[in-house]
Design a protein around this motif. Structure first.
Motif, short mmCIF file in Angstrom:
data_model
loop_
_atom_site.label_atom_id
_atom_site.label_comp_id
_atom_site.label_asym_id
_atom_site.label_seq_id
_atom_site.Cartn_x
_atom_site.Cartn_y
_atom_site.Cartn_z
N ASP A 673 12.26 -11.95 1.97
CA ASP A 673 11.31 -12.30 0.71
C ASP A 673 10.08 -11.93 0.54
O ASP A 673 9.27 -12.11 -0.35
CB ASP A 673 11.59 -13.95 0.46
CG ASP A 673 13.26 -14.17 0.14
OD1 ASP A 673 13.75 -13.33 -0.55
OD2 ASP A 673 13.42 -15.40 0.63
N PHE A 674 9.28 -11.61 1.97
CA PHE A 674 8.06 -11.42 1.97
C PHE A 674 7.48 -10.23 1.09
O PHE A 674 6.46 -10.13 0.52
CB PHE A 674 7.59 -11.28 3.38
CG PHE A 674 6.03 -11.04 3.43
CD1 PHE A 674 5.27 -12.31 3.69
CD2 PHE A 674 5.42 -9.86 3.54
CE1 PHE A 674 4.11 -12.20 4.04
CE2 PHE A 674 4.11 -9.69 3.47
CZ PHE A 674 3.31 -10.88 3.69
N GLU A 675 8.41 -9.43 0.91
CA GLU A 675 8.23 -7.97 0.01
C GLU A 675 7.66 -8.37 -1.24
O GLU A 675 7.00 -7.73 -2.00
CB GLU A 675 9.11 -7.18 0.07
CG GLU A 675 10.45 -7.76 -0.53
CD GLU A 675 11.83 -6.60 -0.45
OE1 GLU A 675 11.59 -5.75 -1.28
OE2 GLU A 675 12.42 -6.79 0.23
N PHE A 676 8.22 -9.59 -2.02
CA PHE A 676 7.95 -10.03 -3.13
C PHE A 676 6.70 -10.51 -3.34
O PHE A 676 6.23 -10.96 -4.63
CB PHE A 676 8.93 -10.86 -3.73
CG PHE A 676 10.47 -10.30 -3.58
CD1 PHE A 676 10.66 -9.06 -4.42
CD2 PHE A 676 11.25 -10.96 -2.90
CE1 PHE A 676 11.92 -8.61 -4.14
CE2 PHE A 676 12.59 -10.29 -2.95
CZ PHE A 676 12.81 -9.11 -3.58
N LEU A 677 5.89 -10.81 -2.16
CA LEU A 677 4.55 -11.20 -2.11
C LEU A 677 3.29 -9.98 -2.44
O LEU A 677 2.17 -10.43 -2.60
CB LEU A 677 4.18 -11.98 -0.93
CG LEU A 677 4.59 -13.58 -0.91
CD1 LEU A 677 4.03 -14.21 0.24
CD2 LEU A 677 3.69 -14.21 -2.19
N LEU A 678 3.82 -8.65 -2.19
CA LEU A 678 3.19 -7.60 -2.07
C LEU A 678 2.64 -7.21 -3.46
O LEU A 678 3.56 -7.18 -4.36
CB LEU A 678 3.88 -6.72 -1.23
CG LEU A 678 4.27 -6.72 0.00
CD1 LEU A 678 5.03 -5.59 0.74
CD2 LEU A 678 3.17 -7.15 1.07
N PRO A 679 1.55 -6.93 -3.64
CA PRO A 679 1.20 -6.41 -4.97
C PRO A 679 1.89 -5.09 -5.50
O PRO A 679 2.00 -4.97 -6.59
CB PRO A 679 -0.46 -6.03 -4.93
CG PRO A 679 -0.86 -6.85 -3.60
CD PRO A 679 0.44 -6.96 -2.82
N SER A 680 2.67 -4.52 -4.54
CA SER A 680 3.38 -3.36 -5.17
C SER A 680 4.65 -3.73 -5.95
O SER A 680 5.15 -2.95 -6.60
CB SER A 680 3.63 -2.44 -3.71
OG SER A 680 4.49 -3.42 -2.79
N SER A 681 5.12 -5.10 -5.70
CA SER A 681 6.20 -5.60 -6.32
C SER A 681 5.91 -6.31 -7.83
O SER A 681 6.76 -6.68 -8.51
CB SER A 681 6.87 -6.59 -5.46
OG SER A 681 6.21 -7.73 -5.42
N PHE A 682 4.43 -6.24 -7.90
CA PHE A 682 3.98 -7.09 -8.98
C PHE A 682 4.71 -6.48 -10.34
O PHE A 682 4.95 -7.28 -11.38
CB PHE A 682 2.49 -7.29 -9.21
CG PHE A 682 1.86 -8.19 -8.21
CD1 PHE A 682 3.00 -8.95 -7.21
CD2 PHE A 682 0.81 -8.46 -7.83
CE1 PHE A 682 2.55 -9.77 -6.23
CE2 PHE A 682 0.31 -9.52 -7.02
CZ PHE A 682 1.08 -9.95 -6.10
#
Length: 1157
Positions: A673-682
């Motif tokens: 789930d960490f990838e959903f903290l990355l600005p690229s996913s916003f």
């Protein structure tokens, strides 16, 4: 628009809207039998019967008329509004879907229970252990100090160059060309040290040495001071050894009765901008440790002989005397000539807290000299005050402090009547000013009543002589020996060296020497040993995030003052005074809390569930809530610890990511789930704000959330999930909530068209610290706190059922909102209640952000007579129909107001930019009627922690700038006898020049504190909340020719009130305006004179040392004996005027001179 008038006794046929206001002809309108709108609220039963008869009337022939909507019509509009709000929240809020997401991820978390009794006992035990380590260090220091001083050999011929020490003020003095040492050339062997920055001390320190601070008005080259420096040097090794045993120790300080402060580790003194008036003997912790509690009556001679400079000296002396008292003491001040009377409104002893002392200080300035001296009247008044047993008081040391210029009467008969033979009241006498009176009677009074006689001939002698009485009070403590060696913990106060808010453990240090074999035991107190504990260190022992957003830990002392509390946030601090916030002022006071406070002060355990009022975080709203209070005493201290939990915080979620962690065994950034903290996913998943918590020790904090998130991601690239440097509870819950909120995007938000329902954004915030805002562009206008626990919408949603509306905050002093590009929105939020088995909790809040303009238009339609999408028909001349909020918006005002009285929506376009303002600022007449009819209730409280701008100086006038005016610095840089002699010759000449320059100098200004820019003050706060009325009904605002009809109804499952009213056509009815904004109190909050008649419950220290049969009272003061000649006086005054002060001499003061160490 007006309601047609009726003659007295006629009945209301029903409201009709007329085309013009009442012309003023015909019978005069009768007053409404219910009274004016501004009067007290009437019972609902008196309002409803006539209102139920309201029916529409036909207009007069030829008039274009229409009726005010009937009650059932407006109830229909209200239901439509409720259905629309509920529908939007069900579709976009995703409450039900989020519940399902939590249940689908049940394997990723566990439900833990907060057990209040176990929690509070554990925290109390941890605090006790922390403080006990400091107590052991204190005892080692006190024992060592007593032994070092006992072994020390007094040296009469000691010189400054014989002593090596680090003078904490040396650097500041070298930078000041006018300082004492620069002027005469320092002869001390001063050490020059190197320092390193230490975050624990928030300062640069040196761990190899101690530092010494000597008050400005004490000559550091005197024999007494040099001997003090000599023997206290040995404490350095004990300080260092203590730190080795307990590296968490902060400042270790020895405050000497001579005024010398030696502290460890060494750090440069925080030099003020002006004069440094710091004296350790006036610090709260020293006063508390040096003597037992006091009942003090100050009597001031204001007979005609006390005039000019002498009266000024007395006023200043009384103020300085008051500063030697703490919250454990009680005091009153009276003036006397032929009669005695209190100087203030206080008629009996009152607690010597900050606010009461301020009243005394202001009252003292109004004393006027007249009449003849009557010692008998003054002393009888004082003894009567001390014998009054019907009031709360210290019940320990009792004393009378008399300030006079002299007199012949010894009032022996008064002492025989009130004080002899037991002499339970000590008498201290102060001869003030330059005069030729015989001082023998004053000496006799002090010596025969176990007190002391002092002389205050000039301003330079005030500070030293108004605090020396503490040494006399310390005699019974010294003689009691080990019994009196008990550690006491202080109130909260501001550390003078920049540590912030601290408490201090204190232990008195006694003189164990004897003058010779068989001689009496020495009865002098050497000083007080202190060790600081930062409040932040105590807070770290309390649970941070498992208690939820509205749960917290607090602690109070025996005075009821808070040591810990989330509302303890002084905006300004003055290190001269303790920070005293009562528990009942930190919260909204009620009977249940008074009972809890009393039980805690008494040292009891307890638990109680109460219904109480709480103030919102932004201080705009009041909520009625249920709270569970649990409390236990902290053993070996004067403190008691409490825990507050809402029922929904009994349980909390704890992430269990062990399966993922075992699979990855890589940096956290590789977790699912960490990838959903990355600005690229916003862009696809919505913008994520993370709460700025201390997830890991090496995480760099930042006030900018984007930067904080960047720092967090960079650290997670290096840290494994089970790293010991990180808080696994916080870290894992953050990752869990990241995934859960992303699933909400996937299941609900992403496929919905927000524009269809005029929404600017949807959002979710969680206990784990995630706030997800969708779509990403909406984050640009997101102004809520990224820490959910510090966001008002989050905390209020947890405390309330249903949908909580939060309009944008508007200050009445600022310009209205700018409605551009649909950026202004109204938050609507609701808590997600999760039931897992029999356990219920609220781990998240979801909501939407409404487009203000679009929803204002929608509001008009929903509150109209439209049944289809076709255009409505306006009532014509021949038709008679009801007005609605859309068609008749020129005549009908329709608004939604929230539970705090703030405007949320209006059918008036010109009011859209006033959304968020208190409704009284929009329509004062209508808001007053709502209040009078019990739709709203008012709550008033006082904020004792506010900061206020300094008051502009009065027109008292200042000294002419062309003439040399001695300042307090000039006097402090001379021996007191020098200034005394000079002023005795020139006081009448300089009287008019100097009074306003140095007698009225603000101590805070002298010390260069921030108080010169802002000072603490009391602010009155007023909040409104929904009253007891839940019904829907119409009523009339009776205003003669300007009367108005209105209808009000609560919207179910929201915090909104729907109001429909006739628009006013004249302003003759402005009877009053309700205020919601903060108002600065002209005095110190609620009337102190009334408050002291209802003192809050408190307990003093459980030990008292005010008597010892072996006390030697023969040392009772003899005054100064230096007889300057006229030639010396003239020479000294010339030196003063030329600005060439001679080398200061040791103070000629009998009490200080008696300290042969």
């Amino acid at each position: 628009m007006a309601v047609p008038a009726r003659t007295c006794g006629a009945s209301w046929p029903g409201p009709v809207r007329t085309a013009r206001p009442w012309p003023g002809r015909g019978p005069r309108p009768c007053p409404d039998p219910r009274g004016p709108a501004s009067g007290p609220a009437r019972p609902l039963s008196l309002l409803l019967p006539p209102l139920l008869l309201l029916v529409p009337l036909l207009a007069a022939p030829g008039a274009s008329a229409y009726s005010f909507p009937q009650q059932h019509t407006m109830q229909h509009w209200a239901r439509r509004l409720e259905q629309e709000i509920d529908g939007v929240m069900r579709i976009f809020g995703g409450v039900q879907q989020l519940r399902e997401i939590y249940k689908d991820n049940r394997n990723l978390f566990e439900v833990q229970e907060n057990e209040p009794q176990k929690l509070v006992e554990k925290v109390a035990g941890d605090i006790e252990n922390l403080l006990d380590r400091k107590v052991q260090a204190l005892k080692r220091l006190a024992d060592a100090a007593e032994n070092f001083q006992k072994a020390h050999r007094w040296q009469d011929n000691i010189k400054e160059e014989d002593i090596m020490y680090y003078d904490a003020k040396a650097d500041a003095e070298l930078d000041d060309p006018e300082s004492e040492d620069v002027e005469r050339g320092s002869k001390t062997s001063a050490l020059r040290l190197d320092f390193v920055q230490d975050p624990n001390f928030k300062n640069k320190v040196n761990y190899s040495y101690t530092a010494v601070q000597i008050p400005t008005d004490i000559y550091k080259g005197s024999t007494v001071i040099l001997n003090e420096l000599n023997w206290t040097e040995a404490l350095e090794n004990v300080f260092i050894q203590n730190r080795r045993q307990d590296p968490t120790l902060l400042w270790q300080v020895f405050g000497s009765a001579t005024g010398v402060t030696r502290y460890y580790p060494a750090t440069p003194w925080r030099a003020p901008k002006k004069i440094d008036l710091y004296d350790v003997r006036r610090r709260p912790w020293y006063i508390q440790g040096a003597s037992s509690p006091k009942d003090m009556v100050i009597i001031v001679d204001v007979s005609g002989s006390v005039s000019g400079l002498t009266l000024k000296l007395m006023k200043t002396s009384v103020c300085e005397m008051l500063d030697t008292l703490s919250d454990d003491d009680y005091v009153n001040v009276a003036s006397f000539n032929e009669k005695a009377q209190p100087v203030s409104c206080f008629t009996h002893l009152v607690q010597a807290n900050v606010r009461n002392k301020k009243v005394f200080k202001e009252a003292v300035q109004g004393m006027v000299a007249k009449g003849t001296t009557g010692y008998k009247a003054g002393f009888e008044y004082a003894f009567d005050q001390l014998q009054n047993s019907n009031i709360t008081r210290a019940n320990c040391n009792k004393m009378i402090m008399m300030f006079t210029d002299g007199g012949e009467d010894r009032v022996q008969d008064v002492f025989e009547k009130y004080n002899w033979p037991n002499r339970t009241v000590r008498v201290f006498t102060f001869s003030v000013g330059q005069h030729n009176y015989d001082v023998t009677p004053l000496q006799w009074m002090a010596c025969t009543n176990k007190g002391y006689y002092f002389e205050i001939p000039s301003i330079g002698a005030i500070r030293i002589n108004t605090q020396e009485y503490l040494d006399v009070l310390g005699r019974p403590m010294v003689l009691a020996g080990k019994e009196a060696k008990q550690v006491q913990w202080t109130n909260v106060y501001e550390d003078a060296l920049g540590l912030g808010l601290v408490v201090t453990g204190t232990l008195p240090v006694f003189n164990l020497t004897q003058d010779g074999p068989g001689e009496k035991k020495n009865q002098l107190i050497l000083g007080v040993m202190g060790i600081d504990v930062a409040l932040n260190d105590i807070k770290r022992l309390t649970p941070n995030y498992t208690l939820g957003a509205n749960g917290y830990v607090f602690a109070i002392d025996l005075n009821g003052y808070v040591l810990l509390h989330p509302n303890l946030k002084p905006q300004t601090t003055n290190f001269r005074e303790p920070v005293t916030l009562d528990f009942l002022d930190a919260e909204l006071e009620d009977e249940n809390k008074e009972e809890i406070r009393r039980s805690m002060i008494d040292g009891n355990k307890g638990h109680k569930q109460i219904r109480t009022l709480v103030k919102s975080l932004d201080e705009r709203y009041i909520d009625e809530v249920i709270r569970n209070y649990t409390w236990v005493p902290i053993r070996s201290t004067n403190y008691s610890l409490g825990l507050v939990l809402p029922p929904y915080s009994t349980f909390y979620l704890q992430a269990n990511l062990s399966d993922q962690i075992l699979q990855v065994k890589l940096p956290i950034s590789k977790l699912k789930d960490f990838e959903f903290l990355l600005p690229s996913s916003f862009e696809s998943e919505g913008h994520v704000f993370i709460a700025p918590r201390e997830y890991c020790k090496d995480l760099n904090a930042s006030d900018n959330n984007t930067e904080f998130l960047k720092n967090f991601i960079e650290l997670m690239e290096k840290v494994t999930p089970d790293s010991k440097q990180c808080n696994n509870f916080l870290l894992h819950n953050l990752i869990l909530d990241t995934g859960i909120t992303q699933q909400l995007v996937e299941r609900v938000w992403r496929d919905q068209d927000l524009n269809t329902y005029s929404l600017l954004a949807v959002f979710a915030a969680t206990d784990g610290g995630i706030t997800r805002v969708f779509p990403n562009k909406a984050a640009e206008d997101w102004t809520e706190n990224p820490e959910p626990f510090n966001a008002s919408f989050y905390r209020r949603s947890l405390d309330n059922h249903g949908y909580i509306f939060k309009p944008p905050h508007q200050d009445s002093l600022l310009r209205p909102l700018e409605l551009e590009n649909d950026t202004v929105g109204v938050l609507v939020s609701t808590a997600v209640e999760l039931s897992l088995g029999r356990r219920t909790l609220r781990p998240a809040v979801v909501g939407v952000k409404l487009d203000l303009e679009a929803w204002a238009e929608k509001f008009k339609v929903l509150a109209s007579n439209r049944t289809h999408q076709d255009q409505p028909q306006k009532c014509g001349p021949s038709s008679h129909c009801e007005m609605d909020c859309e068609v008749n918006n020129e005549d009908l005002l329709c608004v939604l107001i929230d539970d705090g009285g703030f405007l949320v929506l209006s059918n008036q376009n010109h009011q859209w930019d006033q959304v968020g303002r208190f409704f009284s600022e929009v329509d004062a007449n209508l808001m007053l009627a709502l209040y009078n009819n019990s739709f709203y209730t008012r709550k008033e409280s006082y904020d004792y922690q506010s900061a206020c701008a300094p008051q502009p100086p009065g027109n008292l006038g200042a000294a002419p700038r062309g003439v040399f005016v001695p300042t307090i610095a000039d006097f402090l840089n001379l021996a007191w006898w020098t200034s005394a002699a000079a002023w005795s010759l020139f006081q009448q000449l300089l009287y008019g020049l100097i009074y306003h320059s140095w007698f009225q100098a603000d101590p805070a200004e002298a010390e260069g504190s921030p108080e010169t820019r802002e000072s603490s003050c009391v602010v009155k706060q007023t909040q409104y909340y929904f009253g007891s009325v839940n019904a829907s009904y119409n009523t009339i605002i009776d205003c003669g020719n300007c009367s108005r009809l209105f209808h009000a109804q609560r919207l179910t499952n929201t915090n909104l009130l729907f109001v429909v009213a006739e628009k006013p056509l004249c302003s003759q009815c402005e009877a009053g305006r309700l205020l919601q904004k903060e108002t600065h109190c002209p005095a110190d909050g609620p009337e102190q004179c009334e408050l002291v008649q209802r003192p809050r419950y408190r307990r003093g220290p459980h030990i008292c040392f005010d008597y010892n049969a072996t006390e030697d009272t023969s040392d009772c003061g003899r005054g100064a004996s230096f007889p300057p000649s006229l030639g010396v006086l003239v020479s000294l005054q010339l030196l003063l005027l030329l600005g060439l002060p001679p080398r200061p001499q040791p103070q000629v003061h009998s009490f200080a001179a008696s300290r042969r160490l």
